[in-house]
Design an enzyme around this catalytic site. Sequence first.
Site, short mmCIF file in Angstrom:
data_model
loop_
_atom_site.label_atom_id
_atom_site.label_comp_id
_atom_site.label_asym_id
_atom_site.label_seq_id
_atom_site.Cartn_x
_atom_site.Cartn_y
_atom_site.Cartn_z
N GLU A 173 19.90 -23.67 2.06
CA GLU A 173 19.89 -22.93 0.79
C GLU A 173 21.27 -22.92 0.14
O GLU A 173 21.39 -22.99 -1.08
CB GLU A 173 19.40 -21.49 1.01
CG GLU A 173 17.98 -21.36 1.56
CD GLU A 173 16.94 -22.14 0.76
OE1 GLU A 173 17.12 -22.30 -0.46
OE2 GLU A 173 15.94 -22.58 1.38
N THR A 217 0.83 -1.20 0.00
CA THR A 217 0.00 0.00 0.00
C THR A 217 0.87 1.25 0.00
O THR A 217 0.61 2.21 -0.73
CB THR A 217 -0.91 0.01 1.25
OG1 THR A 217 -1.51 -1.27 1.38
CG2 THR A 217 -1.97 1.07 1.15
P1 ADP Z 1 0.84 -3.98 2.86
O1 ADP Z 1 -0.03 -3.11 2.01
O2 ADP Z 1 1.91 -4.67 2.08
O3 ADP Z 1 0.11 -4.91 3.76
P2 ADP Z 1 1.45 -1.49 4.11
O4 ADP Z 1 1.91 -0.71 2.93
O5 ADP Z 1 0.07 -1.27 4.57
O6 ADP Z 1 1.67 -3.04 3.85
O7 ADP Z 1 2.48 -1.26 5.29
C1 ADP Z 1 2.07 -0.93 6.57
C2 ADP Z 1 3.03 0.03 7.22
O8 ADP Z 1 4.29 -0.59 7.44
C3 ADP Z 1 3.33 1.23 6.39
O9 ADP Z 1 2.38 2.22 6.55
C4 ADP Z 1 4.69 1.64 6.91
O10 ADP Z 1 4.57 2.40 8.09
C5 ADP Z 1 5.33 0.34 7.27
N1 ADP Z 1 6.19 -0.12 6.19
C6 ADP Z 1 6.04 -1.26 5.47
N2 ADP Z 1 7.02 -1.39 4.55
C7 ADP Z 1 7.79 -0.31 4.67
C8 ADP Z 1 8.97 0.15 3.99
N3 ADP Z 1 9.53 -0.55 2.98
N4 ADP Z 1 9.50 1.32 4.38
C9 ADP Z 1 8.95 2.04 5.37
N5 ADP Z 1 7.85 1.66 6.04
C10 ADP Z 1 7.28 0.50 5.71
ZN ZN Z 2 15.14 -26.82 -0.11
#
Ligand code: ADP
Ligand code: ZN
Length: 648
Positions: free
Chosen positions: A445, A228
């Site tokens: 691995e 997201t």
């Molecule tokens: P998904 O949609 O994959 O379930 P989200 O985008 O909703 O995950 O992530 C939830 C929260 O986790 C984000 O709002 C952020 O605060 C944190 N987060 C996840 N991945 C990252 C990242 N790569 N960098 C910084 N924050 C992250």
């Molecule tokens: Zn294996």
Amino acid sequence: MSQNESNPNPDKNGNFFNKNPLITFAIFSIVIIMLFKAFIGDENELAGKISGQNVTRTQEISYADLKRLIENKEVEKVSIGQTYIRAIGNDGNGKVAYTTRLVGNDPTLIALLDKQGINYNGFSESNWFTEMFGWLFPFLIIIAIWMFFAGRMQRNMGGGILGMGTSKRLINSEKPKTKFDDVAGAQEAKEEVLEIVDFLRYPDRYVELGAKIPKGVLLVGSPGTGKTLLAKAVAGEADVPFFSVSGSSFIEMFVGVGAARVRDLFEQAKKDAPSIIFIDEIDAIGKSRAAGGMMGGNDEREQTLNQLLAEMDGFGTDTPIIILAATNRPEILDPALLRPGRFDRQVLVDKPDFQGRIDILNVHVKGIKKDLDVDIEEIARLTAGLAGADLANIVNEAALLAGRKNQKTVTQADLREAVERAIAGLSKKSRRIDEKEKKIVAYHESGHALLAETTKGAKKVSKVSIVPRGLAALGYTLNTPEENKYLMQRHELWAEVDVLLGGRAAEEVFIGEISTGAANDLERTTDIIKAMVQMYGMSDVAGLMVLEKQRSSFLGGGMTQSREYSDKMAEEMDAFIKNSLTERYNAVKARLEEYRGAIEKIVELLYEKENITGDQVREIIEAFEIENGIETKLEPRKEHVGETTISE
Ligand code: ADP
Ligand code: ZN
């Protein structure tokens, strides 16, 4: 490495109440009024008459008269309110309710009642206010519920309450401020969506060139890996509206609503183009029709899915709308969704490796006041296997802990404690890999990788990882052949068997104990050898005789066919499979022994970085071969181009 876990997959069918809003609403209203009346009613009754008495008349008397009646024991029961008193007496013609105004605060009254042994109690008086309130309150509750439902319906159908209204605004868009800098790590994923940003910013450039821009991009990754966030960052970087919906919300309430919502969603997005549509949990609508298992399936979902497909096909590649969809399980999606012109691109949003976790933690500690002793690297080490969302939670939890202790800054101890808490609270889905498991996975691995790089005919390693991928795999090795091929030669199949056995063999050789992590590998080796015997005429057991026809998926592929060969043949085949596996396994173990030093180096690097490239693996192996005078078994390897396979 694989781990079997059941994967509950609750169907989000609307139930009776979801499909009959009016009835639900009516039942709701009645229940609430009845409950409330039952609750309030008791007091009203007390106010009107003294409970349990059948009174024929009421008579207003003076306070002095009342006292006299009490003194003469001519009343049976007295109820004292805030401003007046009621008493039940009998004047010979039946029961009478006497009422009188209370005079001041008269403690002698109670004493008198006690003395005469007359039963008395208090009551709260009913006045116009409590009466009104008694009716008003349930109505307020009902109106609140009505509005709640109406709001949801409006969002669902775009037609106001029960479709009677005229409001069409159903899906809110925002213009996110999120930028790529807010998404830490995930470098590859960011690079892949970069061109989308460019297209949304300057659609004309592309349209004039006649370039076809992808319409749909599937973001694939475990929950909390930042899908997201990445989608929002694309909108933020391109400065376009972001329409966000969840796949499950499409089919939450009423039949037929999902399709209407999809239509409205696209209508809105087109109006505001260039724009981004983000569909979270697309598997909720996009689940393969075949995968449902049941005949007929879920009409609502199918309708919604068909509408989505129609909408995606309905606008040309010159309309600057990009649909980003997130899923954890691309394999269960309906193939129709993945066809060219729809979600024909997949961007992997992986769980972060060590460096990735450092970057994510750094993004999130920026917002808190941290102590000088804070060591992000240590926290990153403690959190192997966790997703970005977990890390964001840990930082926040640490800040809460520090706040509770009234500290001025967040310390390393707070962060450590937050890690412990987060891990304790995590479901199996997002599990941390502990040090021991990490070691096992690293050897496993590395075993796959070494065999792939030292076996003729094996596919070249492109990446080795001990970052858990989804629910099942604790680690994986990506193998890519050097050319795109449709035929497999016999030595290549045997090479694949060796590579698959490399994981289990490494556990045995280097750890001295074997784990459940090889289940998937062993299944595949068995399948390969069986196919060589039964289908490809590649064994002495059956010669060129085919024991198993290639299954056609049209003619009831899943059904068991009668066996068309003898028991003796079956026995021989089983023995061949078993013996071949033993023989290959021993050969693989010998190879690992020969390359012991190289494995240790690969494991060390893998353990530290969690993700390493095929080039890094090859470098270690080459250096080891030169150092130990081992003659390399491979010709110099070429670029890899073919389809990637994964050994878990
Ligand atoms: P998904 O949609 O994959 O379930 P989200 O985008 O909703 O995950 O992530 C939830 C929260 O986790 C984000 O709002 C952020 O605060 C944190 N987060 C996840 N991945 C990252 C990242 N790569 N960098 C910084 N924050 C992250
Ligand atoms: Zn294996």
